[in-house]
Each structure stands twice: as structure tokens, then as C-alpha cells.
Design an enzyme around this catalytic site. Structure first.
Site, PDB file in Angstrom:
ATOM      1  N   ASN A 183      41.533 -51.110  13.847  1.00 26.47           N
ATOM      2  CA  ASN A 183      39.974 -51.335  13.824  1.00 26.47           C
ATOM      3  C   ASN A 183      39.231 -50.511  15.075  1.00 26.47           C
ATOM      4  O   ASN A 183      38.180 -50.614  15.086  1.00 26.47           O
ATOM      5  CB  ASN A 183      39.555 -52.839  13.832  1.00 26.47           C
TER       6      ASN A 183
ATOM      7  N   GLU B 223      30.084 -59.140  16.922  1.00 25.07           N
ATOM      8  CA  GLU B 223      30.859 -58.110  16.267  1.00 25.07           C
ATOM      9  C   GLU B 223      30.044 -57.642  15.065  1.00 25.07           C
ATOM     10  O   GLU B 223      29.376 -58.457  14.434  1.00 25.07           O
ATOM     11  CB  GLU B 223      32.131 -58.914  15.748  1.00 25.07           C
TER      12      GLU B 223
ATOM     13  N   GLU C 196      36.031 -68.160  17.895  1.00 24.06           N
ATOM     14  CA  GLU C 196      36.395 -68.806  16.451  1.00 24.06           C
ATOM     15  C   GLU C 196      37.097 -69.893  16.927  1.00 24.06           C
ATOM     16  O   GLU C 196      38.356 -70.145  16.442  1.00 24.06           O
ATOM     17  CB  GLU C 196      37.090 -67.859  15.682  1.00 24.06           C
TER      18      GLU C 196
ATOM     19  N   ASN D 126      46.442 -61.969  12.275  1.00 25.59           N
ATOM     20  CA  ASN D 126      45.093 -62.233  12.419  1.00 25.59           C
ATOM     21  C   ASN D 126      44.897 -63.556  12.603  1.00 25.59           C
ATOM     22  O   ASN D 126      45.031 -64.212  13.552  1.00 25.59           O
ATOM     23  CB  ASN D 126      44.227 -61.409  11.331  1.00 25.59           C
TER      24      ASN D 126
HETATM   25  C1  IPT Z   1      36.666 -61.579  13.647  1.00 27.92           C
HETATM   26  C2  IPT Z   1      37.621 -61.965  14.691  1.00 27.92           C
HETATM   27  O1  IPT Z   1      36.882 -62.413  15.697  1.00 27.92           O
HETATM   28  C3  IPT Z   1      38.198 -60.649  15.306  1.00 27.92           C
HETATM   29  O2  IPT Z   1      39.101 -60.961  16.331  1.00 27.92           O
HETATM   30  C4  IPT Z   1      38.833 -59.752  14.307  1.00 27.92           C
HETATM   31  O3  IPT Z   1      39.785 -60.740  13.769  1.00 27.92           O
HETATM   32  C5  IPT Z   1      37.897 -59.281  13.137  1.00 27.92           C
HETATM   33  O4  IPT Z   1      37.087 -60.415  12.841  1.00 27.92           O
HETATM   34  C6  IPT Z   1      38.511 -58.732  12.149  1.00 27.92           C
HETATM   35  O5  IPT Z   1      39.206 -57.620  12.369  1.00 27.92           O
HETATM   36  S1  IPT Z   1      37.168 -62.851  12.410  1.00 27.92           S
HETATM   37  C7  IPT Z   1      36.506 -62.602  10.737  1.00 27.92           C
HETATM   38  C8  IPT Z   1      37.168 -63.700  10.059  1.00 27.92           C
HETATM   39  C9  IPT Z   1      35.256 -62.466  10.340  1.00 27.92           C
END
Ligand code: IPT
Length: 927
Positions: free
Chosen positions: A591, A524, A442, A84
Site C-alpha cells: 500500500n 488514514e 483498532e 491483516n
Molecule cells: C486500516 C488499518 O489501520 C491499517 O493498518 C491497514 O490495515 C489499512 O486499514 C488497510 O491497508 S484497517 C481497515 C479495516 C480500515
């Protein structure tokens, strides 16, 4: 450039893959790909492949692989890796590991003899992460950015009708990897198609078509910029045809002249611009994706055709006006999902059929928008979005998550950032589906992002710019918390795109903080990790209440599970770490609102319901108010409005109101001719309305007031056991650490210490338990029963048919349902509690001959789970295949069962859906 012999495998300027500023060499400028048919020679198929342990290193494997394809999915001994935020290898940037798998792809290629005299171009659709090209041992060029095509001119290197050897060397880890630190599987190889194409020497190098339409007047304005390539041809003209009819022509400009003042003050570049008004043109929208054929021709002074290309355009206008994002003048609600290119067998290689199916599934679940998280998706995906109608936020392949605050502030990364943003826009400019450009994800803030946004706005004023980290400035710089921190978005973003905001913060934003000039669209939200997606209905109630909220993109579309073959030949769905990949981030890649094979998860069914474009509200008596949330479609054009009345799930009356005209955005009141009802005992009547496959709704009409039905014969007295725990879902293991807390409270063995009081009155079983003080927020209060042997199916009355929880049940209805015991739970790739049903009133358990083995009734709308696995077994299992096969099954009957929330990344279960100390009493009858 230097090159070693072809036998050594490749030419690679030493160390070039470790240099952030070595973005590309000899790569052609990005254009819209316009060639087809006999002008294209596909190089997809088997290629000879050598895997080296590092650039120029020793051979680890020699084999044949498929192109397109990730070599990480083709058993060459170099598996994929999932991380991640952390980088897959140690830094600091731009450090690249010495051991760096390098794939050398070779193939004999014969350019068709009839391409003699043409210009020949190689296109490599996607190379992860650095590409080097050579032909017959001669260095051609190199380039970075794994998610955009790279083109190199081969005209002088190949002879039509004669074979040559094409060698494409791909280095897996590079400085560019630091810009591609997305939360996904790291693969390697040529994951998109490879091809050669030809153009005439004097040719149309690129076409940019801007198809604007005034939403007030319906007048379209078409502006076609055609860039001409290569040699000079005085007096040549560019001609444009729309849907077969000529709309205009202009004389092409060619080269800079010797006259300085002409060059300096008049020459605007090579090519021609043709503009035309198109009155009364039909608009493109996600609801009505009307496309038009555009043909662009280059003809010489005598009218002879030099070149000709075709593309599809859609007339529409996108703008940010005040706090709203408008499409064709309407503040469309963004009902979106984030999408990675992902296939469980292909990795980053996704077939055309699978991409089309994704969009069809999205449309079929009332979604209208996609964010291509976090890089430009496969080009075909945009064609399908144009054709079927989706609003796309097109995101550049930039994420520096592990070095979010520092990386891009160093100037050596600047060229790559600009290349990635500008090349994306140059590729996708003609897609009507693209409604916003996104600078990436990010990556903190740096002046080069401002520069990239400035370039986008100058090049393409027809689309707003989105940048996720741009809204975070207040938090990063000023230590503010949401929603105050969203008030100071940086200038590079035209929208405020928060991640995983709470509903409370959204409400506060809308009522007290909101900026008058920027829309809020969540980039998101509702992190859908396995059993998740609570409170989607509350998000959408807030969005519909406040014009300052305009929807958002759920995280995310598809589970990134990969099919892994085990040593015994069986297959399983794998997640981070399963391939021996280290470091890794375990199941955090799961997810999706759909499983890796695209089976909808219950979270998608919930999402489809809460975003449905038709609203229903009971206005008393027989009245129902219909709201048409379409922006461009009258409800009468969608489907008939049908109604049904059920009593305890059985149909007692049904009918149709036919087509009901309701203008876009309007409401209308209808009367439903509900027949008189006579209810007995504990019967409940429901009214349901449905508009085709688009929307449905159910409300409780009436409940019987009579006495209880007579008690039946005494129940079998199955052994029961108190249950105060469930196998933690990922939202309870990650984020808020409930799983640990519950373990410390001893919840898994609470039945040994907490007294369950049970009385029986005939067949009725009554339970009472007192949850001790301090046991705040526990997963359930219920009992577990062992079911008699031979039970294979369940027939029940309650909310269904699919899994539902108190905070994720808007998309279910009360009815009579039936399912196999094996299908009651959801097979989440990472095993955890699943399969709850709320509002259950009775259940019948059936054997293989359909005989009723056990009836449990008179439940007072309780939560019920049926499973062959215990919570202990689910909690201990890492994968589905770790779960035991079992003949008998268990039944849980809960007075209360915790919601699911989306706490792994985002808000935890909200207060009404939590369970705390106190005395609980619940009952049922066993027969
Ligand atoms: C956020 C990311 O943009 C996405 O790519 C994915 O990692 C998601 O969250 C988690 O599954 S980053 C998070 C630190 C809010």
C-alpha cells in the site's frame, strides 16, 4: 523463576509467554536513552543462534545470525508471515500455538575493565515478541512489547575485564501477539540493536525536558526534571546548560526520610527540577527545526561532577484550541503519511541511513507529518524527525483488531496496555517532533484506554492524545453512519481521526456536523495500494476550503514487499503467502506511496503536488495569485518564482519574477509578462510557474482556432481491436468487486460481440462504439493496436512524465516527454493495469537508432497506454516475473479510461471518472 542449564538453551518460567498479565519481570523502568561514546558497548554483530520448535523444545537449526536482524529474514527455516486483521494463528486469546519457534541467541561478552565500579545495564532494542534474559546461566528477567527497548541491570552479574555468556531467548508467538495484531508482516527475533551501557552508581537516571515557547511573545520556558538514580549523596545539585550557557541549578532530593509528615506532605520524589525563562528563543517547527543542546550535570556538595548527560531540545507549543490543532499558534495542515518500520531485506530492521532517507524523501515531497503506525518506530527515526522537521503522531504498540470489541475489556490485558502507553511516552517525551500521543490502533474501547489517556494527560499536558477507535463510538455503539457517528468521540481522544472517509462525508462534517472543540485529522486516507490514489486533489481542495478539516495521513508510506530468494537463486519481491505462510492476506501489504526500495510511486508524486505549500490561481490577463501555505516561512525565503510559456510542450518564453515576498498564510498577486502568441492548427499554449523544488503549477493559456493541419499520407492500417476492459487494479478486486462484475459482463472478450465501427479519411482513423445499456462503470472505451517490431522508445505530447489517470493527474504537466517502452508501465509488485497517460495529443515511436517508426497524432487529449504485456497477461500474473518477455509492444488509444480511486479500503472512483453506456467516437492519424 527456574532455569535450565545454559546448554539447554534458556530459562523460561513455563507458560509465562501465554499469560497476558506476565508483562515483564525485573525489567528497569523506561527512560530516555542518554548514554553515548565510551559508556556504550555495542553487542551488534554475529550471534550464535539456535532455533527450537517451541520454548524448551527440539533444535530445528543451529547457525549464526546478525543482530539486529529478524531471524525470519535470515534463512533459518522460519519465514515471515503476513496477515491483516486475522491473527496469524488460531485463538481464542490467550491461546498460543504449541509449535512456537523460539530463538536462543548466545554471545560471549566482556565488560571493559575500566567499567569497574560502574553500574552496568543491558539494553535490548526490540525483541519480537517475548524476551528472556540470562547471564552465565542465571535468570535475569523477561519482558514483552516488541517495539520498545527493554533494560535489565547486570551490575552484580558481570565482572569487568572477564568474559561472561549472555543468552537472550526470544519466543515468537505469545499472549502479547494478540496486542500486536497490526496489518503487517509478523517477524521474529532481535530486530533492533543490543548494547550494554554504564553509568556512575550515583547517576542521572532520566531527564525530562519541557521546552515551551509562547508564540505571542517568543519567550521560552524550559523545565528540566532530572531523576537521580540509586545511592544517596547529600547536597548534590543538578545543573542545566543550554547551548553551553548555564541556565539554572537545583538541589537534588534523594530518599524518603524517617519523618512521616515530610514523606507524606513534602517529598515529591527523587531528583530535581530546574526551570528557566529563555527570552527570544527561536521556535522549533517542521519548517524550521531549530534544536538546542541541553547539558544536565549532577555535582556533589563540593562541586565535583558525579554524572553528566546531553540531549537536544526544541522550543515549541502544541495545543488543541477549539477545532484546531495548533503548533506555535498556527493551525498547521497535517500533510502526513503512515509509516511502518520496513526494509525489503531486513524486515523490521531498518538501517539508520534508510530511516534518514525516508524522512528526506518525505520532506522532498512536501510532507510534514508521520504517524508511526502502529507502534513506536525505531528510536533513531525520531532523532531524524527532530533534526529535519516532521510532526510525529507517536503510536503505542497496541492493536487487537481480530478481537477489537472484546479483548481489552478483560482486565488481564490491562497491565500490558498501561505499560505500552506509558513506556512509549517515557521513551519519547523529549522529542520536539512528537506532537501527539496515540493509544494505538483498532483496539475498540475499554476503560483501560481511558486510564492510559488519563495517565498521558497528567504526565504530559503538553501534547494532545489521539486514538483512532475513539471516534468510532457512535458507529460501534449507536449504529450511526459517518459523519454523524464521528460526533460522539470518546473522551480518550482529543482529535477526531476518521479512517478512509469520503470527501462527501468530510464536507458534510465541515458544514453541518463538526464539533467545536475537536479538530478532524484523518488518521488514514487515500489507501495507496499499488495503482491507486485517485481524488487526492479533491481531498485537498476540501481541506483547504474548510477550517474544520486539518489534513491527515495517507495509508501508507512504503510497500511492505520482501525480497525472497527463489530455489534457482534469483530474487523476487514477495507478499503474503509467498513464503508458504498461512493464513495470509496476499498482496494487501502493498500500500506504499513508495516501493519497498523507496522508488516513488506515481501516487507520491501526485501527493507531493496536491499538498505543495504554494498555491497558484489564474486571475485573468497576465495575473496569477500566489498563496503561501507555509506557517512560519515567507515565500521570499523559499526560492525564486520562475515562469515559462510552452507551445505544444516546446519552450517559447521563460523568465523569473525573482523572490516574491508573501507572508506565511498570505496571498499576493503577480503579473507574468506573457509574450504575444501566434498559434496554428491544433496548437495549445501553457503557462507554468515554479517555486524552486517546492511547488509548480501549469495552466492552459490559449488554444489555436484555425482549421485542421493538412492530412498527410495514408497510415499503415495496423490491426486494431476494441478494448473495453483493463487488467483490474487492486482497487477493483478488493473493496468494490468490479473485477468480478466485468468478468460476468464478458468485458475481457467484448471485442468479439460489440461492434467497433472504424472509418478512415486519408491517414485519419475514426472509431465509434456503442457501450450497451446496463454496462455501467466499465474500465475503458478504446482500441488496442499492435506496434511494429523494433520500437524501443516513445516520444509524446501529453500529460506526464509519469503515469496519470483522470482522477490522479494534478501532479503532472502537459509537455513533451520521452521514455523507453519498457519504462512506460509502472512495475507494481502485484501486476495490474498501469501506465496510463491522459491528455495525449501525439506520440512518436522510435527504434534503437532513434528513427521514427510510427507517428500517431491529432489525438484529441486522449488516454494512452503502451505496454509489452496485454491486460490478459497482467491479470493472470501473480508476480512480475510471471510476465512474458516480448519483443513487440501494444498501444491502447482510449476515448475514456476509468480513474483509480482508492476503493480497496476507502472511496471508489468518483462519478466523473467512471464510464457508462452510450456512444463514443474518437479519432487519430497514423503515419
Ligand atoms: C486500516 C488499518 O489501520 C491499517 O493498518 C491497514 O490495515 C489499512 O486499514 C488497510 O491497508 S484497517 C481497515 C479495516 C480500515
Amino acid at each position: 523463576m527456574t532455569h535450565s542449564s545454559p546448554a539447554a538453551g534458556s530459562f523460561l518460567p513455563v507458560g509465562s509467554w501465554t499469560r497476558p498479565e506476565a508483562v515483564a519481570l525485573n525489567r528497569l523502568p523506561m527512560t530516555t536513552f542518554l548514554r553515548e561514546g565510551a559508556d556504550v558497548l555495542s553487542l551488534d554483530g554475529p550471534w550464535s543462534f539456535t532455533l527450537l520448535d517451541r520454548p524448551g523444545g527440539i533444535v530445528r537449526c543451529g547457525t549464526t545470525v546478525q543482530v539486529p536482524g529478524c531471524w525470519t529474514m535470515q534463512d533459518v527455516g522460519d519465514p515471515p508471515q503476513y496477515t491483516n486483521i486475522q491473527m496469524p494463528f488460531p485463538g481464542p486469546p490467550p491461546h498460543v500455538p504449541d509449535e512456537d519457534p523460539t530463538g536462543v541467541y548466545r554471545r560471549q561478552v566482556e565488560v571493559p575493565a575500566d567499567w569497574q565500579g560502574s553500574r552496568v545495564v543491558l539494553q535490548v532494542g526490540g525483541a519480537d515478541s517475548v524476551l528472556y534474559v540470562e547471564v552465565d546461566g542465571r535468570a535475569v528477567g523477561m519482558g514483552t512489547d516488541s517495539r520498545l527497548a527493554q533494560e535489565f541491570e547486570l551490575t552484580d552479574l558481570v565482572t569487568p575485564g572477564r568474559p561472561c555468556e549472555l543468552v537472550l531467548t526470544v519466543v515468537r508467538w505469545s499472549a502479547a501477539s494478540y496486542l500486536e495484531d497490526q496489518d503487517h508482516w509478523y517477524h521474529a527475533g532481535l530486530h533492533r540493536s543490543v548494547l550494554l551501557y554504564r553509568t556512575p552508581r550515583v547517576h542521572l537516571a532520566d531527564v525530562r525536558a519541557v521546552a515551551d515557547r509562547d508564540p505571542e511573545t517568543g519567550v521560552g520556558q524550559l523545565t528540566v526534571h532530572a531523576t537521580t538514580g540509586e545511592a544517596r549523596s547529600e547536597g548534590a545539585q543538578v545543573r542545566v546548560h543550554l547551548d553551553g550557557a548555564p541556565v539554572g541549578r537545583a538541589t537534588a532530593r534523594w530518599e524518603h526520610r524517617t519523618n512521616v509528615s515530610t514523606n507524606a506532605y513534602r517529598f515529591t520524589g527523587r531528583g530535581a527540577t530546574v526551570s528557566a525563562e529563555v527570552p527570544g528563543v527561536e521556535a522549533w517547527s517542521a519548517e524550521h527545526p531549530r534544536l538546542h543542546d541541553l547539558r544536565v550535570e549532577l555535582v556533589d556538595a563540593d562541586g565535583a561532577r558525579l554524572d553528566s548527560v546531553s540531549l537536544r531540545v526544541g522550543f515549541r507549543r502544541v495545543e488543541v484550541r477549539g477545532h484546531e490543532l495548533l503548533v506555535n499558534g498556527r493551525a498547521v495542515l497535517i500533510k502526513g503519511v503512515n509509516r511502518h518500520d520496513h526494509d525489503p531485506r531486513g524486515g523490521k530492521t531498518v538501517s539508520r541511513a534508510a530511516m534518514r532517507r525516508d524522512v528526506e524523501l518525505m520532506k522532498g515531497h512536501n510532507l510534514n507529518a508521520v504517524r508511526t503506525s502502529h507502534y513506536p518506530n525505531d528510536p533513531y527515526f525520531y532523532d531524524v524527525c527532530d533534526e529535519l522537521g516532521m510532526y510525529v503522531v507517536d503510536e503505542a504498540n497496541i492493536e487487537t483488531h481480530a478481537y477489537l470489541r472484546s479483548l481489552l475489556t478483560s482486565s488481564e490485558w490491562g497491565p500490558a496496555v498501561l505499560e505500552r502507553v506509558t513506556r512509549m511516552a517515557l521513551r519519547d517525551k523529549n522529542h520536539p517532533c512528537v506532537v501527539m500521543w496515540s493509544l494505538g490502533n483498532e483496539s475498540g474501547w475499554a476503560p483501560v484506554l481511558d486510564a492510559a489517556a488519563a495517565w498521558l494527560r497528567a504526565y504530559d499536558p503538553t501534547r494532545p492524545v489521539h486514538y483512532e477507535n475513539g471516534y468510532l463510538d457512535g458507529a460501534l455503539a449507536g449504529g450511526l453512519t459517518p459523519p454523524q457517528s464521528w460526533r460522539t468521540p470518546r473522551r480518550e481522544t482529543d482529535v477526531v481521526p476518521p479512517m478512509y472517509p469520503s470527501i462527501e462525508d468530510l464536507e458534510e462534517w465541515a458544514t453541518t456536523v463538526a464539533l467545536p472543540e475537536r479538530p478532524l485529522i484523518m488518521c488514514e486516507y487515500a489507501h495507496a495500494m499499488n495503482n491507486s490514489g485517485g481524488d487526492l486533489d479533491r481531498y485537498w481542495a476540501a481541506i483547504r476550503r474548510h477550517p474544520d478539516l486539518q489534513g491527515g495521513f495517507v495509508w501508507d508510506w512504503v510497500d511492505q514487499a520482501l525480497v525472497q530468494r527463489l530455489p534457482d537463486g534469483t530474487e523476487r519481491l514477495a507478499y503474503g503467502g509467498d513464503f508458504g505462510d498461512t493464513p495470509h492476506d496476499g498482496p494487501f501489504c502493498l500500500n506504499g506511496v513508495v516501493a519497498a526500495d523507496r522508488t516513488p510511486h506515481p501516487s507520491l508524486l501526485e501527493l507531493a503536488h496536491v499538498v505543495q505549500p504554494v498555491g497558484f490561481a489564474w486571475t485573468g490577463g497576465e495575473g496569477v495569485r500566489l498563496t503561501n501555505e507555509h506557517d512560519f516561512t515567507d515565500l521570499a525565503d523559499v526560492a525564486d518564482v520562475d515562469w515559462a510559456v510552452t507551445v505544444d510542450g516546446e519552450d517559447v518564453a521563460a523568465g523569473t519574477l525573482g523572490r516574491v515576498p508573501v507572508a506565511p498564510g498570505a496571498t499576493t498577486d503577480v503579473r507574468v509578462p506573457v509574450p504575444p502568441l501566434r498559434l496554428h492548427g491544433r496548437q495549445v499554449a501553457h503557462l507554468s510557474l515554479r517555486v524552486g523544488a517546492v511547488a509548480s503549477w501549469q495552466t492552459e493559456l490559449a488554444r489555436a482556432q484555425d482549421a485542421e493541419p493538412p492530412a498527410a499520407a495514408a497510415g499503415p492500417g495496423l490491426p486494431t481491436r476494441l478494448a473495453l476492459w483493463r487488467a483490474p487494479i487492486d482497487n477493483e478486486t478488493y473493496g468494490p468487486r468490479h473485477a468480478e462484475r466485468w468478468e460476468q459482463l464478458g468485458l475481457p472478450t467484448a471485442h468479439e460481440r460489440v461492434q467497433l465501427r472504424t472509418e478512415t479519411e486519408g491517414a485519419r482513423v475514426i472509431h465509434e462504439v456503442t457501450v450497451p445499456d446496463g454496462w455501467d462503470d466499465i474500465p475503458r472505451v478504446g482500441v488496442r493496436l499492435g506496434l511494429p517490431p523494433g520500437v524501443v522508445a516513445v516520444d509524446w505530447l501529453g500529460r506526464g512524465p509519469h503515469e496519470n489517470y483522470s482522477d490522479r493527474r494534478a501532479g503532472t504537466t502537459v509537455g513533451r516527454w520521452r521514455t523507453a517502452v519498457d519504462d512506460w508501465p509502472v512495475r507494481y509488485v502485484h501486476p495490474q493495469a498501469s501506465g496510463n497517460r491522459t491528455g495525449v495529443r501525439w506520440l512518436r515511436f522510435l527504434d534503437a537508432d532513434d528513427r521514427v517508426v510510427l507517428t500517431v497524432d491529432d489525438l484529441d487529449d486522449l488516454d494512452v497506454t503502451v505496454s509489452r504485456w496485454t491486460d490478459e497477461e497482467l491479470a493472470a500474473a501473480g508476480h512480475l516475473e510471471d510476465l512474458p518477455a516480448r519483443e513487440h509492444a501494444y498501444l491502447w488509444i482510449d476515448a475514456r479510461h476509468r480513474g483509480v480511486g482508492s476503493g480497496a479500503v476507502g472511496p471508489d472512483v468518483s462519478a466523473p471518472h467512471r464510464i457508462g453506456p452510450g456512444t463514443y467516437r474518437w479519432s487519430y492519424r497514423l503515419r
